[in-house]
Design a protein around this motif. Structure first.
Motif, PDB file in Angstrom:
ATOM      1  N   THR A 117       0.769  -1.114  -0.014  1.00 24.60           N
ATOM      2  CA  THR A 117       0.002  -0.032   0.039  1.00 24.60           C
ATOM      3  C   THR A 117       0.990   1.183  -0.081  1.00 24.60           C
ATOM      4  OG1 THR A 117      -0.143   0.140   2.401  1.00 24.60           O
ATOM      5  CG2 THR A 117      -1.841  -1.313   1.449  1.00 24.60           C
ATOM      6  N   PRO A 118       0.484   2.402  -0.278  1.00 22.05           N
ATOM      7  CA  PRO A 118       1.170   3.669  -0.166  1.00 22.05           C
ATOM      8  C   PRO A 118       1.712   3.937   1.107  1.00 22.05           C
ATOM      9  CG  PRO A 118      -0.734   4.027  -1.632  1.00 22.05           C
ATOM     10  CD  PRO A 118      -1.122   2.587  -1.109  1.00 22.05           C
ATOM     11  N   ALA A 119       0.989   3.567   1.974  1.00 23.86           N
ATOM     12  CA  ALA A 119       1.670   3.714   3.491  1.00 23.86           C
ATOM     13  C   ALA A 119       2.805   2.770   3.823  1.00 23.86           C
ATOM     14  CB  ALA A 119       0.549   3.628   4.338  1.00 23.86           C
ATOM     15  N   GLU A 120       2.460   1.568   3.483  1.00 22.22           N
ATOM     16  CA  GLU A 120       3.676   0.540   3.493  1.00 22.22           C
ATOM     17  C   GLU A 120       4.853   0.843   2.567  1.00 22.22           C
ATOM     18  OE1 GLU A 120       1.056  -3.332   4.194  1.00 22.22           O
ATOM     19  OE2 GLU A 120       1.605  -2.869   2.309  1.00 22.22           O
ATOM     20  N   LEU A 121       4.802   1.447   1.269  1.00 26.44           N
ATOM     21  CA  LEU A 121       5.881   1.774   0.726  1.00 26.44           C
ATOM     22  C   LEU A 121       6.721   2.926   1.097  1.00 26.44           C
ATOM     23  CD1 LEU A 121       4.447   1.415  -2.836  1.00 26.44           C
ATOM     24  CD2 LEU A 121       5.187  -0.175  -1.405  1.00 26.44           C
ATOM     25  N   LEU A 122       5.788   3.880   1.954  1.00 27.80           N
ATOM     26  CA  LEU A 122       6.331   5.190   2.485  1.00 27.80           C
ATOM     27  C   LEU A 122       7.090   4.796   3.627  1.00 27.80           C
ATOM     28  CD1 LEU A 122       6.474   8.311   2.456  1.00 27.80           C
ATOM     29  CD2 LEU A 122       4.452   8.168   4.249  1.00 27.80           C
ATOM     30  N   ALA A 123       6.726   3.671   4.443  1.00 32.35           N
ATOM     31  CA  ALA A 123       7.179   3.241   5.743  1.00 32.35           C
ATOM     32  C   ALA A 123       8.604   2.766   5.377  1.00 32.35           C
ATOM     33  CB  ALA A 123       6.388   2.568   6.413  1.00 32.35           C
ATOM     34  N   THR A 124       8.557   1.832   4.458  1.00 32.92           N
ATOM     35  CA  THR A 124       9.636   1.063   3.947  1.00 32.92           C
ATOM     36  C   THR A 124      10.781   1.997   3.283  1.00 32.92           C
ATOM     37  OG1 THR A 124       8.363  -1.049   3.098  1.00 32.92           O
ATOM     38  CG2 THR A 124      10.466  -1.048   2.407  1.00 32.92           C
ATOM     39  N   CYS A 125      10.602   2.778   2.327  1.00 37.62           N
ATOM     40  CA  CYS A 125      11.699   3.764   2.031  1.00 37.62           C
ATOM     41  C   CYS A 125      12.229   4.645   3.135  1.00 37.62           C
ATOM     42  CB  CYS A 125      10.846   4.747   1.015  1.00 37.62           C
ATOM     43  SG  CYS A 125      10.658   3.609  -0.557  1.00 37.62           S
ATOM     44  N   ARG A 126      11.363   5.121   4.273  1.00 32.56           N
ATOM     45  CA  ARG A 126      11.669   5.894   5.171  1.00 32.56           C
ATOM     46  C   ARG A 126      12.648   5.072   6.181  1.00 32.56           C
ATOM     47  NH1 ARG A 126       7.498   7.255   7.345  1.00 32.56           N
ATOM     48  NH2 ARG A 126       7.333   9.352   6.524  1.00 32.56           N
ATOM     49  N   ALA A 127      12.499   3.815   6.308  1.00 34.16           N
ATOM     50  CA  ALA A 127      13.324   2.869   6.919  1.00 34.16           C
ATOM     51  C   ALA A 127      14.653   2.620   6.387  1.00 34.16           C
ATOM     52  CB  ALA A 127      12.645   1.672   7.513  1.00 34.16           C
ATOM     53  N   ALA A 128      14.587   2.481   4.772  1.00 28.65           N
ATOM     54  CA  ALA A 128      15.859   2.054   4.195  1.00 28.65           C
ATOM     55  C   ALA A 128      16.623   3.294   4.397  1.00 28.65           C
ATOM     56  CB  ALA A 128      15.284   1.819   2.671  1.00 28.65           C
ATOM     57  N   VAL A 129      16.225   4.675   4.022  1.00 30.72           N
ATOM     58  CA  VAL A 129      16.907   5.743   4.145  1.00 30.72           C
ATOM     59  C   VAL A 129      17.637   5.933   5.422  1.00 30.72           C
ATOM     60  CG1 VAL A 129      16.792   8.019   4.254  1.00 30.72           C
ATOM     61  CG2 VAL A 129      15.499   7.045   2.415  1.00 30.72           C
ATOM     62  N   GLU A 130      17.051   5.521   6.579  1.00 35.30           N
ATOM     63  CA  GLU A 130      17.493   5.764   8.054  1.00 35.30           C
ATOM     64  C   GLU A 130      18.739   4.456   8.281  1.00 35.30           C
ATOM     65  OE1 GLU A 130      14.070   4.758  10.391  1.00 35.30           O
ATOM     66  OE2 GLU A 130      13.177   7.052  10.322  1.00 35.30           O
ATOM     67  N   LYS A 131      18.705   3.536   7.591  1.00 36.55           N
ATOM     68  CA  LYS A 131      19.506   2.267   7.582  1.00 36.55           C
ATOM     69  C   LYS A 131      20.551   2.268   6.431  1.00 36.55           C
ATOM     70  CE  LYS A 131      16.753  -0.776  10.182  1.00 36.55           C
ATOM     71  NZ  LYS A 131      15.678   0.511  10.528  1.00 36.55           N
ATOM     72  N   GLY A 132      20.729   3.407   5.646  1.00 36.85           N
ATOM     73  CA  GLY A 132      21.595   3.617   4.578  1.00 36.85           C
ATOM     74  C   GLY A 132      21.357   2.660   3.473  1.00 36.85           C
ATOM     75  N   VAL A 133      20.273   2.025   3.236  1.00 37.09           N
ATOM     76  CA  VAL A 133      19.943   0.860   2.234  1.00 37.09           C
ATOM     77  C   VAL A 133      19.713   1.625   1.031  1.00 37.09           C
ATOM     78  CG1 VAL A 133      18.529  -1.091   1.800  1.00 37.09           C
ATOM     79  CG2 VAL A 133      19.511  -0.793   4.287  1.00 37.09           C
ATOM     80  N   ARG A 134      20.317   1.135  -0.275  1.00 33.58           N
ATOM     81  CA  ARG A 134      19.883   1.662  -1.388  1.00 33.58           C
ATOM     82  C   ARG A 134      18.451   1.153  -1.826  1.00 33.58           C
ATOM     83  NH1 ARG A 134      23.338  -0.322  -6.695  1.00 33.58           N
ATOM     84  NH2 ARG A 134      22.943  -2.484  -5.654  1.00 33.58           N
ATOM     85  N   ILE A 135      17.993   1.923  -2.410  1.00 32.97           N
ATOM     86  CA  ILE A 135      16.432   1.757  -2.813  1.00 32.97           C
ATOM     87  C   ILE A 135      16.459   1.366  -4.384  1.00 32.97           C
ATOM     88  CG2 ILE A 135      13.972   2.788  -3.155  1.00 32.97           C
ATOM     89  CD1 ILE A 135      14.655   4.634  -0.432  1.00 32.97           C
ATOM     90  N   GLY A 136      15.543   0.301  -4.904  1.00 28.87           N
ATOM     91  CA  GLY A 136      15.154   0.055  -6.089  1.00 28.87           C
ATOM     92  C   GLY A 136      13.783  -0.108  -6.216  1.00 28.87           C
ATOM     93  N   ALA A 137      13.194   0.271  -7.604  1.00 30.03           N
ATOM     94  CA  ALA A 137      11.754  -0.190  -7.803  1.00 30.03           C
ATOM     95  C   ALA A 137      11.341  -1.502  -8.221  1.00 30.03           C
ATOM     96  CB  ALA A 137      11.142   0.909  -8.712  1.00 30.03           C
ATOM     97  N   GLN A 138      10.482  -2.037  -7.639  1.00 29.65           N
ATOM     98  CA  GLN A 138      10.211  -3.433  -8.010  1.00 29.65           C
ATOM     99  C   GLN A 138       8.823  -3.353  -8.585  1.00 29.65           C
ATOM    100  OE1 GLN A 138       9.505  -6.559  -4.987  1.00 29.65           O
ATOM    101  NE2 GLN A 138      10.699  -8.157  -6.477  1.00 29.65           N
TER     102      GLN A 138
END
Length: 257
Positions: free
Chosen positions: A43-64
């Protein structure tokens, strides 16, 4: 990645933001997150939370990106016109880019999901559509996929950077392709075995196929599935084994082979 490097470097990625599995734990293990874009899951909320957590942990983001198939979790082949597939993919990449940007992140690469991922290994029309969509959104985005696939060949011809991927918990045929999930032994379940295979792959560029033969498998990034039983335990075992073997864990540089 060259197989005989004195100090191997490998990226660990996982499919996240799908509303299944333990994303929080996986983000402490992986170096890249393939974030769902809402068409197969999330969901949009899940994607937002995942991206936020990835940024906080320094994890690179890719679009699946995926076929529009939430009912089938994106695992059913769909016959689509190039026009429709391109439009769907542009929509998904653009949406995730906006979500990532809103939390201080960026989308660095695109990885097709499920049936689309397997289809563009050999399906020329759909592989072309994937490349067109990515290039039209941002020609700086990398494409993640299997070695010797149509989609990566077309990406290179189009000037897009590529990330070659292998799988930690999937069996391979002697020809170097994934054993279909419908066949026995396609998905591995022993953490120690999975970890040993990944270390062999990262340090030697070789894997044992399902028939016992040894095959060469090139990879810049290794996928750790986050939605299978024991996923977090498998991922931790892989990370610990790679560290013990002296393998450096970091996002791969797209296009650097």
């Amino acid at each position: 990645m060259t197989a005989d490097r004195a100090h191997a470097v490998i990226d660990l990625n996982a499919d996240l933001g799908e509303g299944v599995g333990d994303d929080e734990s996986m983000l402490t293990i992986v170096t890249s997150a393939n974030v769902a874009c809402g068409f197969h899951a999330g969901t949009p909320a899940e994607l937002l939370a995942t991206c936020r957590a990835a940024v906080e942990k320094g994890v690179r983001i890719g679009a699946q990106v995926s076929y529009p198939d939430r009912a089938g979790f994106g695992r059913r082949f769909m016959e689509m016109t190039s026009h429709d597939l391109i439009a769907d993919l542009v929509y998904q990449i653009g949406a995730l880019e906006a979500i990532a940007k809103s939390v201080g992140g960026t989308v660095s690469y695109v990885k097709p999901h499920g049936a689309l991922y397997n289809t563009v290994v050999h399906h020329e029309q759909q592989a072309d559509a994937v490349i067109t969509a990515i290039r039209d959104v941002d020609p700086g985005l990398a494409v993640m996929g299997l070695p010797n696939s149509e989609v990566l060949a077309r990406a290179e011809r189009s000037g897009l950077p590529i990330i070659v991927e292998a799988f930690a918990d999937r069996a391979y045929t002697p020809e170097g392709i994934l054993v279909p999930r419908t066949q026995p032994g396609a998905v591995l379940s022993d953490s120690d075995e999975i970890a040993r295979r990944v270390v062999d792959l990262a340090t030697s560029g070789r894997l044992r196929a399902i028939d016992g033969s040894v095959i060469g498998v090139s990879a810049d990034s290794i996928c750790l599935h986050g939605d299978t039983p024991g996923a977090v335990e498998h991922a931790r075992a892989v990370r610990e084994a790679l560290a013990a073997a002296g393998v450096v864990l970091e996002p791969s540089e797209p296009g650097k082979r």
